[in-house]
Design a protein around this motif. Structure first.
Motif, short mmCIF file in Angstrom:
data_model
loop_
_atom_site.label_atom_id
_atom_site.label_comp_id
_atom_site.label_asym_id
_atom_site.label_seq_id
_atom_site.Cartn_x
_atom_site.Cartn_y
_atom_site.Cartn_z
N THR A 41 0.85 -1.18 0.00
CA THR A 41 0.00 0.00 0.00
C THR A 41 0.88 1.23 0.00
O THR A 41 1.76 1.37 0.85
CB THR A 41 -0.93 0.03 1.23
N ALA A 43 0.96 5.70 -0.89
CA ALA A 43 0.16 6.91 -1.03
C ALA A 43 0.30 7.47 -2.44
O ALA A 43 1.33 7.29 -3.10
CB ALA A 43 0.59 7.96 0.00
N LEU A 44 -0.75 8.11 -2.91
CA LEU A 44 -0.73 8.72 -4.23
C LEU A 44 0.37 9.77 -4.29
O LEU A 44 0.46 10.66 -3.45
CB LEU A 44 -2.09 9.37 -4.52
N GLN A 105 -1.72 7.13 -9.96
CA GLN A 105 -3.13 6.84 -10.20
C GLN A 105 -3.68 6.05 -9.01
O GLN A 105 -3.10 5.05 -8.60
CB GLN A 105 -3.30 6.04 -11.49
N GLU A 106 -4.81 6.51 -8.48
CA GLU A 106 -5.41 5.85 -7.32
C GLU A 106 -6.12 4.57 -7.74
O GLU A 106 -6.68 4.47 -8.84
CB GLU A 106 -6.39 6.82 -6.66
N THR A 131 -1.84 -1.32 -3.80
CA THR A 131 -2.97 -0.41 -3.66
C THR A 131 -2.44 1.00 -3.51
O THR A 131 -1.60 1.27 -2.63
CB THR A 131 -3.82 -0.77 -2.43
N VAL A 132 -2.91 1.90 -4.38
CA VAL A 132 -2.52 3.31 -4.32
C VAL A 132 -3.64 4.06 -3.63
O VAL A 132 -4.77 4.10 -4.12
CB VAL A 132 -2.25 3.88 -5.72
N SER A 133 -3.33 4.63 -2.47
CA SER A 133 -4.34 5.29 -1.64
C SER A 133 -4.27 6.79 -1.83
O SER A 133 -3.19 7.36 -2.03
CB SER A 133 -4.11 4.94 -0.16
N SER A 134 -5.41 7.45 -1.76
CA SER A 134 -5.47 8.91 -1.88
C SER A 134 -5.51 9.57 -0.52
O SER A 134 -6.05 10.67 -0.37
CB SER A 134 -6.70 9.32 -2.69
N SER A 135 -4.92 8.94 0.47
CA SER A 135 -4.97 9.51 1.81
C SER A 135 -4.25 10.84 1.88
O SER A 135 -4.54 11.67 2.70
CB SER A 135 -4.33 8.55 2.82
N THR A 137 -2.68 13.81 -1.00
CA THR A 137 -2.39 14.20 -2.39
C THR A 137 -0.95 14.61 -2.57
O THR A 137 -0.48 14.72 -3.68
CB THR A 137 -3.31 15.36 -2.81
#
Length: 604
Positions: A41, A43-44, A105-106, A131-135, A137
């Motif tokens: 996992t 972050a974006l 890309q999320e 998994t790319v998370s948008s937590s 930006t």
């Protein structure tokens, strides 16, 4: 004083390998696996590392074949490390290649198998899930708690001069970096390619102007890192994708680990360099269509426009040339202005215009001038006139269409009408070319009398030919003897031949729709050529040491930098989306060939 300890460990390992014999390492079974760092996992906008670990060997038969990650990640670079352990009388070796990517890309994605050839066998790793998370930006590399870098310490913003524009109206986009940490350097990792826009670069920001600004109650150091002008080519809502950068941040080192240097972080005077990736915010632009009723001919300019025309002289003789200069200036997308079509008299011959442009940033958009120069030849005498030339545009200040026009330009053509046989006027260029018919008069060579044999070049050529043959045979024998006893000389001599063969294969791949295979073949040609010329092992040649090796052999810094840049470009294109077209691949092939030619000349 921590440097001698790793060197001592390496020396003891080499001694142990020598004592155990060559069969100790070869008994280890070869295997391959892939894993992600820091985990599944991310972050974006942050960086993750795709690791390929091959145990049982430290050399590969071919470059690994990576799956396509272009759908959610941007390739940044790669590195290689090796390890050796001695356990139970057996030497265990491994090779690890780290491929660095930035998540752009999320969503949830799967990384396919990596194919790697080693020891005569091809291995495939297990697929990996990420998994790319948008937590957040604003993406940072690694653990923010350990590095001390948060999303508010370093970020990039994208600001537009206008949020609502007309179709064809230029506006500017400014990308600015904001930081509260010490940024040593940065590089662009992702350049947005706006769809539905004409992009005009407003100049590369090589030395950003640094300012100190308060933002949200905090003091930041900020600078503009990129500035572009965009011209929308259609109406509707448009979104500008984020800009990605990787910054080298200097943070205070919290520990005194003597092995910290061995794991990719260089510490100087209590600081550590931490690579940090950041994405800018996306921007939405509302593009409105132009109202109906545009005049014809329409220039396509949305802004302001002026037009003027002049002749280089007001009197000209028949069948002589005169130049008509039309200059269009104003504010807007002047590059899109088409060449005006003057309504000239029928007895004028006109040639295609020479076009020149001078475009600069103006306010929140673009401005400048565009010049068209027509060469005209009047064929008949008399008083003539160049009619008015008009172009339509949309005036943004008045919100309506307008037409810019020139006045009529008088021209006096002097001389008389040239009459041909039978009283027919000769006015055409094609007829003038038929006026002279050349007569073939034969050989025309002269031969001198009373020539002597010793004065002829052929006599001396045949006399000296045996001596030249003997000297050539001696040189060939010396060359072959040296090839047999001097491996470095042999590698240097064959380097050009091997490189030309590989470049020929790359030239065939350039015409195919396989960009990754093309850049892989060019990289093989470059690496092999450099390794042969420097007499070093191609498999062990590291990118970080390449410049030092080249400088040590007398290669100038510009040539060494060009070779390294070509290799890095190959790496980026092999693992990035296939965007290079056939023409771009052909230009890069020529660039790589020129780099090898310059390198060969300097080493010689």
């Amino acid at each position: 004083m921590a440097r001698p300890f790793p060197l001592a460990v390496a020396a003891l390992s080499l001694v142990a390998v020598a004592l155990l014999g060559p069969g100790a390492a070869s008994a280890q079974e070869i295997s391959a696996r892939a894993y992600l760092t820091p985990g599944g996992t991310v972050a974006l906008g942050s960086t993750f590392v795709l690791n390929l670990e091959v145990t049982g060997t430290q050399t590969l038969d071919e470059d690994p074949v990576l799956p396509d990650l272009a759908g959610f990640a941007q390739y940044l670079g790669s590195g290689t490390s090796t390890s050796m352990q001695i356990s139970g009388g057996q030497t265990l070796v491994s090779l690890t290649i780290q491929y660095r990517f930035q998540a752009v890309q999320e969503g949830a994605f799967q990384i396919g198998s990596i194919e790697v050839a080693a020891g005569g066998t091809t291995f495939s790793t297990e697929p990996l899930a990420v998994t790319v998370s948008s937590s957040s930006t604003q993406g940072q590399t690694g653990d923010p708690t350990s590095s001390g870098i948060s999303a508010t310490d370093l970020f990039v913003t994208a600001e537009t001069s206008k949020a609502r524009v007309l179709e064809g109206e230029p506006f500017s986009v400014e990308y600015r970096i904001w930081t509260r940490v010490d940024v040593g350097s940065y590089s662009l990792t992702q350049l947005p390619e706006p769809e539905g826009f004409w992009v005009e670069d407003l100049g590369q920001v090589t030395q950003p102007q640094v300012e100190e600004v308060f933002r949200d109650g905090q003091q930041y150091v900020t600078a503009v890192i990129r500035r572009v002008a965009l011209i929308p080519t259609g109406s509707g809502e448009r979104t500008l994708e984020p800009l990605g950068i990787e910054a080298q941040v200097q943070v205070r080192r919290r520990g005194n680990d003597p092995f910290e240097r061995l794991f990719g972080r260089s510490s100087v005077f209590g600081t550590t360099t931490v690579p940090t990736t950041v994405l800018s915010n996306p921007v939405t632009i509302d593009v409105e269509p132009l109202p109906p009723g545009r005049p014809e001919p329409f220039s396509g300019v949305v802004g302001s426009l002026g037009i003027e025309a002049e002749l280089d002289r007001d009197t000209v003789a028949a069948n002589d040339a005169v130049t008509l200069t039309i200059r269009v200036s104003g504010r807007g997308n002047l590059r899109a202005v088409p060449a005006p079509i003057p309504d000239l008299p029928s007895d004028f011959e006109v040639f295609p215009p020479e076009v020149s442009e001078s475009i600069q940033p103006r306010g929140s958009g673009l401005g400048g001038s565009k010049t068209f120069q027509y060469v005209m030849i009047p064929r008949a005498p008399g008083a003539r006139s160049i009619p008015s030339i008009a172009l339509g545009y949309f005036d943004t200040s008045a919100g309506t269409y307008r037409t810019a026009a020139t006045g009529d330009i008088p021209l006096m053509v002097t001389g008389t009408v040239a009459e041909g046989p039978g009283g027919i006027a000769r006015g055409g260029v094609a007829q003038l070319r038929e006026d002279i018919r050349f007569i073939h008069l034969g050989d025309g060579r002269l031969r001198p009398r009373n020539e002597f044999l010793l004065d002829q070049a052929a006599f001396w050529i045949f006399m000296l030919l045996p001596m030249v043959g003997i000297l050539g045979s001696l040189g060939l024998r010396r060359h072959r003897d040296r090839l047999a006893v001097d491996p470095a000389y042999a590698r240097g001599r064959r380097a050009g031949r091997v490189a030309r063969k590989r470049l020929a294969e790359a030239r065939e791949l350039a015409a195919l729709d396989d960009s990754q295979a093309f850049f892989a073949e060019v990289a093989r040609a470059l690496r092999g050529f450099v390794a042969d010329k420097l007499n070093v092992a191609e498999a062990g040649m590291q990118m970080s040491d390449l410049s030092a090796h080249l400088s040590g052999h007398g290669v100038s810094d510009p040539i060494a930098k060009e070779v390294v840049d070509c290799l890095e470009h190959c790496d980026r294109q092999r693992f990035a989306p296939a965007t290079a077209g056939v023409e771009e691949r052909g230009r890069f092939l020529e660039r790589a060939s020129n780099a090898m030619t310059s390198l060969d000349r300097e080493i010689r």
